[in-house]
Design an enzyme around this catalytic site. Sequence first.
Site, mmCIF file in Angstrom:
data_model
loop_
_atom_site.group_PDB
_atom_site.id
_atom_site.type_symbol
_atom_site.label_atom_id
_atom_site.label_comp_id
_atom_site.label_asym_id
_atom_site.label_seq_id
_atom_site.Cartn_x
_atom_site.Cartn_y
_atom_site.Cartn_z
ATOM 1 N N ASN A 261 0.865 -1.184 0.000
ATOM 2 C CA ASN A 261 0.000 0.000 0.000
ATOM 3 C C ASN A 261 0.901 1.233 0.000
ATOM 4 O O ASN A 261 1.570 1.510 0.988
ATOM 5 C CB ASN A 261 -0.874 -0.050 1.273
ATOM 6 C CG ASN A 261 -1.696 1.208 1.455
ATOM 7 O OD1 ASN A 261 -1.794 2.054 0.558
ATOM 8 N ND2 ASN A 261 -2.296 1.339 2.629
ATOM 9 N N LYS B 266 0.012 4.242 -0.021
ATOM 10 C CA LYS B 266 -0.590 5.379 0.700
ATOM 11 C C LYS B 266 -0.439 6.656 -0.135
ATOM 12 O O LYS B 266 -0.539 6.587 -1.354
ATOM 13 C CB LYS B 266 0.008 5.515 2.107
ATOM 14 C CG LYS B 266 -0.074 4.195 2.886
ATOM 15 C CD LYS B 266 0.280 4.332 4.335
ATOM 16 C CE LYS B 266 0.158 2.979 5.030
ATOM 17 N NZ LYS B 266 0.442 3.035 6.462
ATOM 18 N N HIS C 109 -9.080 1.025 6.348
ATOM 19 C CA HIS C 109 -7.729 1.192 6.890
ATOM 20 C C HIS C 109 -7.801 2.112 8.109
ATOM 21 O O HIS C 109 -8.639 3.006 8.173
ATOM 22 C CB HIS C 109 -6.811 1.773 5.809
ATOM 23 C CG HIS C 109 -5.368 1.723 6.198
ATOM 24 N ND1 HIS C 109 -4.813 2.665 7.032
ATOM 25 C CD2 HIS C 109 -4.394 0.833 5.908
ATOM 26 C CE1 HIS C 109 -3.539 2.344 7.228
ATOM 27 N NE2 HIS C 109 -3.258 1.241 6.560
ATOM 28 N N GLU D 275 -6.085 4.535 8.929
ATOM 29 C CA GLU D 275 -5.861 5.975 8.696
ATOM 30 C C GLU D 275 -7.176 6.694 8.376
ATOM 31 O O GLU D 275 -7.509 7.667 9.060
ATOM 32 C CB GLU D 275 -4.758 6.167 7.648
ATOM 33 C CG GLU D 275 -3.393 5.848 8.287
ATOM 34 C CD GLU D 275 -2.336 5.271 7.366
ATOM 35 O OE1 GLU D 275 -2.504 5.327 6.135
ATOM 36 O OE2 GLU D 275 -1.325 4.755 7.887
ATOM 37 N N GLU E 124 -4.583 -5.515 11.240
ATOM 38 C CA GLU E 124 -3.515 -4.525 11.385
ATOM 39 C C GLU E 124 -3.629 -3.827 12.741
ATOM 40 O O GLU E 124 -4.375 -2.845 12.883
ATOM 41 C CB GLU E 124 -3.631 -3.466 10.293
ATOM 42 C CG GLU E 124 -3.509 -4.021 8.888
ATOM 43 C CD GLU E 124 -3.009 -2.956 7.933
ATOM 44 O OE1 GLU E 124 -1.916 -3.170 7.375
ATOM 45 O OE2 GLU E 124 -3.666 -1.930 7.767
ATOM 46 N N GLY F 170 3.534 1.495 10.872
ATOM 47 C CA GLY F 170 4.493 2.577 10.678
ATOM 48 C C GLY F 170 5.355 2.875 11.893
ATOM 49 O O GLY F 170 6.021 3.899 11.954
ATOM 50 N N SER G 200 4.278 -2.872 10.106
ATOM 51 C CA SER G 200 5.740 -2.990 10.137
ATOM 52 C C SER G 200 6.241 -4.326 9.585
ATOM 53 O O SER G 200 7.196 -4.905 10.116
ATOM 54 C CB SER G 200 6.276 -2.732 11.548
ATOM 55 O OG SER G 200 5.951 -1.415 11.954
HETATM 56 P P1 PGA Z 1 3.451 -0.233 7.646
HETATM 57 O O1 PGA Z 1 1.931 0.065 7.256
HETATM 58 O O2 PGA Z 1 3.873 -1.446 6.913
HETATM 59 O O3 PGA Z 1 4.205 1.014 7.233
HETATM 60 O O4 PGA Z 1 3.473 -0.443 9.132
HETATM 61 C C1 PGA Z 1 1.006 -0.983 7.172
HETATM 62 C C2 PGA Z 1 -0.316 -0.457 6.715
HETATM 63 O O5 PGA Z 1 -0.688 0.672 7.055
HETATM 64 O O6 PGA Z 1 -1.053 -1.173 6.007
#
Ligand code: PGA
Length: 243
Positions: free
Chosen positions: A9, A11, A96, A98, A165, A171, A204
């Site tokens: 992804n 983003k 997600h 976010e 997740e 992140g 991560s």
């Molecule tokens: P990340 O993000 O791998 O940077 O932790 C995962 C995600 O948001 O799907």
Amino acid sequence: MGKPVIAGNWKMHMTCAQARDWLATFLPLIADTPDDRELVVAPPFTAISTTAEITSGSRLEISSQNVHWEAEGAFTGEIAPSMLEEHGVRYAIVGHSEPRKYFSESDEQINHRARSAQAHGLIPIVCVGESDEQRSRGEAERVIRRQVEQGLEGLDPNRLVVAYEPIWAIGTGKTCESSEANRICGLIRSWVGAPDLIIQYGGSVKPGNIDELMGMSDIDGVLVGGASLDAESFARIANYQVA
Ligand code: PGA
């Protein structure tokens, strides 16, 4: 049982020029990747067309990062399923953490998006996961169960991917222990009651932990943010090897 799904992804990263460079590095690195896994990348909307042109005829599938529940209309900033279908997009990420956090997306809205995706032949990747505070209060399972029950209501589990997740692992560099990620993925599978459901882990994921994660019995793929921006890192993830 469907193939494990390895999805990157991007983003809000990657101009068209950057996507071209990324693909020029990445595609040769998956030339010998075993066919037992599905490889997916989710560009921002503006780079979908470029990515679709370059990847046509390759095995790399495209996901969108969102999809709306209406076929068209006055919904500024949203994307209609037909606009994605036109580019051969196969998956759509919904729910997600976010947009849940920054735009207060509810489980009901997420469910509408996922149903719309399935109605138009797209496979929704529905993300669920608890926050740090919820986990420390002992509420993780209850929160995830609510997200699963409300977010997946009425969906066909055979045309669906669920991504577990944990928000505290996204992140942050803090990966969830693979045994704990596996335990939660197993619980999700039992709650949905669909033994063949594809369940990803996200948070991560890196070249250094992919092999261990993919060796887990209930983890059928990964959703990768940061490490998918680097073509070589994501290629290493795509080329995971289970001992
Ligand atoms: P990340 O993000 O791998 O940077 O932790 C995962 C995600 O948001 O799907």
